[in-house]
Design a protein around this motif. Sequence first.
Motif: not given
Length: 551
Positions: A383-396, A413-424
């Motif tokens: 969730e963000s102020e703008a609404g739902k932020v998608p994280h799952n996609t594919v490379t076909p 998946n483009n999720l980030t975390s505190e340990a991996h701010p550039e991307g998990i």
Amino acid sequence: MGVQSESMREEFAAVMESEAQSEGMSLTEQVQWSIEELLRYGVNKQLMEPADCPYVRNALLDLFHLREPHSMYKSEYAKEYTSEEDELQPIMKTLLDYGHIIGLTKHNTITERDLLDARITGLLMPRPSETNAKFQRTAREEGIEQATAQFYKMCVDSNYIRMDRIRKNSYWRYESEYGDIEITINMSKPEKSPKEILEAKKAGTSHYPKCLLCADNVGYEGHSNHPARQNLRQIPIQLEDESWFFQYSPYVYYNEHSIVLHHDHVPMKLTKRTFERLLAFTAQFPHYFIGSNADLPIVGGSILSHDHFQAGRHTFAIEEAKTERKFQWTAYPGIEASIVHWPMSVLRLAGKDRHQLAQAVHAIYESWQQYSDREAMIIAFTESEAGKVPHNTVTPIVRRRGELYEADVVLRNNLTSEAHPEGIYHPHREMHHLKKENIGLIEVMGLAILPARLQASITSIISILAGEGSWQEQRMALREEDALYVHKDWIDALVSKHGTSLDAHEAEHAIKQDMGRLFVEILSQAGVYKQDDAGRHAFLRFTEHLGMEEI
């Protein structure tokens, strides 16, 4: 023009004049003769017809402010046998050097020389409609493979594809458990000098063409912020009753590296139509693979503003990867499904009916978009102020194997975390000394494209492993701005493993093989399901979610 620039230009002219006189010509005669050599080249490489010589000659004389041609000129040049050796660069050097003397370039930088280069070679090129007509005629009479081969050769011969630079790329293979991984250090795309960067800032922003992929680039003169494209040609194609273009990449990373781009400037967005278009392309170009970058930041490509695919005639390691598990999918009885043994997470589908295959790929994509498995650290939305932020996609990725159409669906998946701010699921920070950019389509398939800065680093590390000076002393003296600073821990590991008594060849081999090992690890970091028991079980949870049954 400043006094210093004028003085440098005069010095440059004096050097050229001296070189011309050593060959028994004046500078003007040397340039006039280079124009004749360029005409011969254009005819021999079939960029132009002999009857085009007077027209092209006059255009070149006009460009270089010359009133008449060389005294030994011929009205037309006949086609002759020519070798595959590169004949163009010496001719172009003379013309580019002279272009600087007469003010066609201001600073004689690589960027400005490239702009003039395309302007010159563009004069040899057939019109876009003529290029397309020849392509279509060859495809009808000799087959699509011959048509693409001719088109590719034209792009090389016209200097649009700079093979003289591409040959400078470092390339090697790394034998991994997943197959032969390919590694390249990209030296073909010149980096801008500080002067060029300053000029680019002064140039300001232009909104035409809208991006580097727009069809408006064909014939565009370019500027310091945008490459010249007078020698670019595209082939119009239809994909599922939509207008697209087929062209080659100027900096080919693999054999016949091509780009398939939407007729309009529309953003990348994966839909069912995407998969239908990819498969439609392989129906027309069965000797080419084609794939799309993912459509989300971090895991996507570098240009998300214009819908496009990448294709080519190359066998990547992913294509030869072994099958780990096979499934039957009752929802799609004509489709073979499997998990591929690859550091990233790949579902492979194959079938004779490309329309059914497109539906199956889309079913995976739609399901994956909504899928979460917190135990496996896969979260579809936040969730963000703008609404739902998608994280799952594919490379076909799509290809043909005889009568079968085959699709590799790489889960991203483009999720980030505190340990991996550039991307998990992105190169982790300990890998940034080698690669910190997105893992895009080409790398997903097993070809690493590493930055040019690494070439100098390899040379320095070779000397360390060969015992030229004390590494510990060098290490203590390193500052953050030094090129080897980011490699400290890696060099420590290399020295610990190999010592400092290798010869230069052994040292280079050791370094490059370790870079291959690290790239495989980077791909594993980009994989949503890891190659361990927990990762395999999590992957099976997703296939069960899809309704697949292992066989």
